[in-house]
Design an enzyme around this catalytic site. Structure first.
Site, PDB file in Angstrom:
ATOM      1  N   GLU A   1       0.829  -1.207   0.000  1.00  0.00           N
ATOM      2  CA  GLU A   1       0.000   0.000   0.000  1.00  0.00           C
ATOM      3  C   GLU A   1       0.866   1.261   0.000  1.00  0.00           C
ATOM      4  O   GLU A   1       1.825   1.373   0.764  1.00  0.00           O
ATOM      5  CB  GLU A   1      -0.895  -0.021   1.250  1.00  0.00           C
ATOM      6  CG  GLU A   1      -1.801   1.192   1.386  1.00  0.00           C
ATOM      7  CD  GLU A   1      -2.568   1.196   2.707  1.00  0.00           C
ATOM      8  OE1 GLU A   1      -3.607   1.861   2.776  1.00  0.00           O
ATOM      9  OE2 GLU A   1      -2.113   0.535   3.667  1.00  0.00           O
TER      10      GLU A   1
ATOM     11  N   LYS B   1     -10.190   1.929  -1.926  1.00  0.00           N
ATOM     12  CA  LYS B   1     -10.316   1.431  -0.562  1.00  0.00           C
ATOM     13  C   LYS B   1     -11.650   1.853   0.046  1.00  0.00           C
ATOM     14  O   LYS B   1     -12.006   3.025   0.051  1.00  0.00           O
ATOM     15  CB  LYS B   1      -9.149   1.970   0.276  1.00  0.00           C
ATOM     16  CG  LYS B   1      -9.047   1.411   1.680  1.00  0.00           C
ATOM     17  CD  LYS B   1      -7.737   1.902   2.312  1.00  0.00           C
ATOM     18  CE  LYS B   1      -7.503   1.361   3.701  1.00  0.00           C
ATOM     19  NZ  LYS B   1      -6.184   1.796   4.236  1.00  0.00           N
TER      20      LYS B   1
ATOM     21  N   CYS C   1      -5.455  -2.946   3.008  1.00  0.00           N
ATOM     22  CA  CYS C   1      -5.106  -2.746   4.413  1.00  0.00           C
ATOM     23  C   CYS C   1      -6.304  -2.821   5.363  1.00  0.00           C
ATOM     24  O   CYS C   1      -6.743  -3.909   5.688  1.00  0.00           O
ATOM     25  CB  CYS C   1      -4.336  -1.441   4.587  1.00  0.00           C
ATOM     26  SG  CYS C   1      -3.336  -1.408   6.114  1.00  0.00           S
TER      27      CYS C   1
END
Length: 298
Positions: free
Chosen positions: A45, A119, A156
């Site tokens: 990331e 995300k 994440c």
């Protein structure tokens, strides 16, 4: 679903202040992974820089890159084309003035963009001030078609939410990637560090088991000092890994070393595992309406 085995490559790396150096080193590791047989390669990331979300600073929005003119994507497109690999490329996306995402682009083996994920779950914790920078994604939990079958990538903080993993599986993903930037606060490591890292691995192994797919998590390494607190900072714990559809770790990197981690994916294993653990068959889709509510108040 194709039944032909293929090889994943995870690039576990440290990230420095100079973006060009990070891009060059990422390209070096991609070439190394390709030389060792990797066909689908994932980077950590926001690998273009140190993890800048340790503070809130409007000047840092200048780091964002538009999808159609991203130096990071251009660099990874060139190396993907040269190595004939698929590269999962995280980047800080500038969508419009004042509108930014933490995103992943899939670059194919011809250097073309094949998919985009933004995300969905955005954290806001000490030294992880992501809500200041990133708008939650609006593309849903997507899966990308490749010659090796469908793959998906979340990012994440998405790792902790079973719903995202489930929806990726329902879209036919064989492998679920999690490019990551996660580590210890120095003052917490001695007391809580082992439990935190174990929870991180356990929840993702659980996604592999519950959905009968491969999970690949790729993290950065190194200590990155806090820009606002001499006693703070983050020690990224590496530990990139691949778990198979039974949650068995088939490859794992150390906590503190740059590593090109390889693992073979056998799509036929999904068929075998899911025949014996038919969780998708036994889901009570008629009884899950409560999942669309924030909380089930009495």
């Amino acid at each position: 679903m194709t039944s032909r085995p293929f090889t994943l490559g995870l690039v576990q790396m440290r990230c420095v202040a100079d973006r060009t150096e990070n891009l060059d080193r990422a390209a070096h590791f991609i070439r190394e992974a390709a030389q060792q047989g990797a066909q689908v390669i994932c980077l950590p990331e926001l690998f273009q820089s140190p993890y800048f979300c340790q503070r809130e600073d409007t000047a840092l929005f200048d780091r964002a890159e538009p999808l159609d003119d991203s130096p990071s994507l251009h660099a990874m497109q060139a190396v993907a084309r040269a190595t004939k690999t698929y590269v999962i490329t995280p980047f800080f996306e500038r969508r419009a003035a004042g509108l930014y995402h933490n995103s992943v682009a899939l670059v194919d083996d011809h250097g073309e963009l094949r998919g985009l994920y933004r995300k969905m779950h955005i954290p806001d914790d000490p030294a992880y001030y992501e809500k200041f920078y990133f708008t939650p994604g609006d593309l849903g939990f997507v899966a990308f078609d490749t010659p090796y079958g469908r793959i998906a990538s979340l990012i994440c903080w998405d790792q902790w939410f079973p719903e995202g993993a489930r929806l990726a599986a329902l879209r036919g993903a064989t492998v679920l990637f999690y490019p990551t930037a996660i580590g210890w606060h120095p003052y917490e490591k001695e007391t809580h560090g082992a439990a935190q890292r174990d929870a991180w691995r356990t929840v993702q192994r659980g996604h592999a088991i519950a959905n009968g797919l491969y999970v690949a998590a790729v993290n950065r390494i190194g200590f990155e000092p806090s820009p606002i607190d001499d006693q703070g900072g983050l020690e990224f714990w590496g530990s990139s890994f691949v778990a198979d559809p039974q949650g068995i770790l088939i490859a794992e990197a150390p906590t503190d070393t740059e590593t090109v981690l390889l693992a073979e994916v056998t799509p036929a294993r999904l068929e075998d595992v899911r025949r014996n653990w038919p969780f998708l068959r036994d889901r009570r889709i008629d009884a899950y309406d409560g999942l669309t509510r924030r909380f089930l108040d009495t």
